[in-house]
Write a protein that holds these residues in place. Structure first.
Motif, mmCIF file in Angstrom:
data_model
loop_
_atom_site.group_PDB
_atom_site.id
_atom_site.type_symbol
_atom_site.label_atom_id
_atom_site.label_comp_id
_atom_site.label_asym_id
_atom_site.label_seq_id
_atom_site.Cartn_x
_atom_site.Cartn_y
_atom_site.Cartn_z
ATOM 1 N N THR A 3 0.869 -1.181 0.000
ATOM 2 C CA THR A 3 0.000 0.000 0.000
ATOM 3 C C THR A 3 0.901 1.224 0.000
ATOM 4 N N PHE A 4 0.546 2.218 -0.820
ATOM 5 C CA PHE A 4 1.398 3.376 -0.986
ATOM 6 C C PHE A 4 0.751 4.629 -0.394
ATOM 7 N N CYS A 5 1.574 5.517 0.068
ATOM 8 C CA CYS A 5 1.142 6.784 0.655
ATOM 9 C C CYS A 5 0.542 7.675 -0.431
ATOM 10 N N PRO A 6 -0.672 8.220 -0.209
ATOM 11 C CA PRO A 6 -1.273 9.104 -1.215
ATOM 12 C C PRO A 6 -0.616 10.494 -1.267
ATOM 13 N N VAL A 7 0.199 10.816 -0.273
ATOM 14 C CA VAL A 7 0.833 12.131 -0.230
ATOM 15 C C VAL A 7 2.186 12.113 -0.945
ATOM 16 N N CYS A 8 3.052 11.149 -0.559
ATOM 17 C CA CYS A 8 4.417 11.140 -1.107
ATOM 18 C C CYS A 8 4.747 9.896 -1.932
ATOM 19 N N ALA A 9 3.834 8.948 -2.040
ATOM 20 C CA ALA A 9 3.970 7.733 -2.864
ATOM 21 C C ALA A 9 5.016 6.744 -2.348
ATOM 22 N N ASN A 10 5.407 6.831 -1.090
ATOM 23 C CA ASN A 10 6.287 5.827 -0.495
ATOM 24 C C ASN A 10 5.459 4.656 0.024
ATOM 25 N N VAL A 11 6.117 3.530 0.252
ATOM 26 C CA VAL A 11 5.423 2.349 0.764
ATOM 27 C C VAL A 11 5.030 2.577 2.215
ATOM 28 N N LEU A 12 3.780 2.264 2.533
ATOM 29 C CA LEU A 12 3.306 2.398 3.909
ATOM 30 C C LEU A 12 3.686 1.158 4.709
ATOM 31 N N ILE A 13 4.023 1.381 5.965
ATOM 32 C CA ILE A 13 4.325 0.265 6.863
ATOM 33 C C ILE A 13 3.130 0.068 7.787
ATOM 34 N N VAL A 14 3.022 -1.110 8.350
ATOM 35 C CA VAL A 14 1.962 -1.393 9.320
ATOM 36 C C VAL A 14 2.574 -1.271 10.705
ATOM 37 N N GLU A 15 1.929 -0.471 11.547
ATOM 38 C CA GLU A 15 2.412 -0.308 12.913
ATOM 39 C C GLU A 15 1.230 -0.361 13.868
ATOM 40 N N GLU A 16 1.555 -0.571 15.120
ATOM 41 C CA GLU A 16 0.500 -0.625 16.138
ATOM 42 C C GLU A 16 0.251 0.782 16.659
ATOM 43 N N GLY A 17 -1.004 1.216 16.523
ATOM 44 C CA GLY A 17 -1.383 2.538 17.010
ATOM 45 C C GLY A 17 -1.914 2.446 18.431
ATOM 46 N N PRO A 18 -2.443 3.544 18.967
ATOM 47 C CA PRO A 18 -2.948 3.538 20.344
ATOM 48 C C PRO A 18 -4.200 2.668 20.513
ATOM 49 N N LYS A 19 -5.058 2.569 19.468
ATOM 50 C CA LYS A 19 -6.295 1.795 19.595
ATOM 51 C C LYS A 19 -6.347 0.602 18.642
ATOM 52 N N CYS A 20 -5.663 0.698 17.509
ATOM 53 C CA CYS A 20 -5.721 -0.370 16.501
ATOM 54 C C CYS A 20 -4.456 -0.335 15.649
ATOM 55 N N MET A 21 -4.358 -1.284 14.733
ATOM 56 C CA MET A 21 -3.242 -1.278 13.787
ATOM 57 C C MET A 21 -3.497 -0.181 12.759
ATOM 58 N N ARG A 22 -2.409 0.337 12.169
ATOM 59 C CA ARG A 22 -2.583 1.415 11.202
ATOM 60 C C ARG A 22 -1.443 1.406 10.190
ATOM 61 N N PHE A 23 -1.732 2.004 9.021
ATOM 62 C CA PHE A 23 -0.706 2.243 8.018
ATOM 63 C C PHE A 23 -0.046 3.573 8.355
ATOM 64 N N ALA A 24 1.280 3.604 8.241
ATOM 65 C CA ALA A 24 2.008 4.841 8.512
ATOM 66 C C ALA A 24 3.107 5.004 7.477
ATOM 67 N N CYS A 25 3.394 6.249 7.157
ATOM 68 C CA CYS A 25 4.439 6.572 6.189
ATOM 69 C C CYS A 25 5.702 6.981 6.944
ATOM 70 N N ASN A 26 6.848 6.481 6.498
ATOM 71 C CA ASN A 26 8.120 6.836 7.131
ATOM 72 C C ASN A 26 8.627 8.195 6.666
ATOM 73 N N SER A 27 8.129 8.699 5.551
ATOM 74 C CA SER A 27 8.639 9.950 4.982
ATOM 75 C C SER A 27 7.823 11.174 5.363
ATOM 76 N N CYS A 28 6.525 10.997 5.567
ATOM 77 C CA CYS A 28 5.666 12.137 5.893
ATOM 78 C C CYS A 28 4.761 11.738 7.068
ATOM 79 N N PRO A 29 3.972 12.641 7.602
ATOM 80 C CA PRO A 29 3.153 12.323 8.782
ATOM 81 C C PRO A 29 1.846 11.572 8.473
ATOM 82 N N TYR A 30 1.677 11.051 7.252
ATOM 83 C CA TYR A 30 0.429 10.376 6.887
ATOM 84 C C TYR A 30 0.224 9.107 7.724
#
Length: 108
Positions: A3-30
């Motif tokens: 899955t790719f970031c809609p802002v910067c087009a980098n690959v999104l990683i899966v990380e554990e958020g405060p309430k659930c799992m989430r996609f996060a971008c390493n390059s921008c705050p998406y």
């Protein structure tokens, strides 16, 4: 599935958020929360199998010999010889029954 970031087009990683799992971008705050199960199946397409003996065209100009067909017991068959193993091994003889109703193939 990537899955790719809609802002910067980098690959999104899966990380554990405060309430659930989430996609996060390493390059921008998406960040995008994962709210449902995501699956994607891709089945590989199998390539076509080539006829090793050359198909129907391989039998066009072959000779016939006196040999008994194991299926219909016809007394003649077309034959061709191919080197299927290493050079120090004998050639393999392939037969095709001359009886067009049978057309059984075998090797010797």
């Amino acid at each position: 599935m990537l899955t790719f970031c809609p802002v910067c087009a980098n690959v999104l990683i899966v990380e554990e958020g405060p309430k659930c799992m989430r996609f996060a971008c390493n390059s921008c705050p998406y960040v995008q929360n994962i709210t449902k199960t995501i699956t994607h199946k891709v089945y590989p397409r199998l390539k076509e199998v080539d006829d090793v003996l050359g198909g129907a065209a391989a039998w066009e100009n072959v000779d016939s010999t006196e040999v008994v067909c194991p299926k219909c017991e016809h007394k003649r068959a077309f034959f061709m010889q191919l080197q299927t193993r290493s050079a120090d091994e004998p050639m393999t003889t392939f037969y095709k029954c001359c009886n067009m109703d049978c057309a059984h193939r075998w090797r010797d």
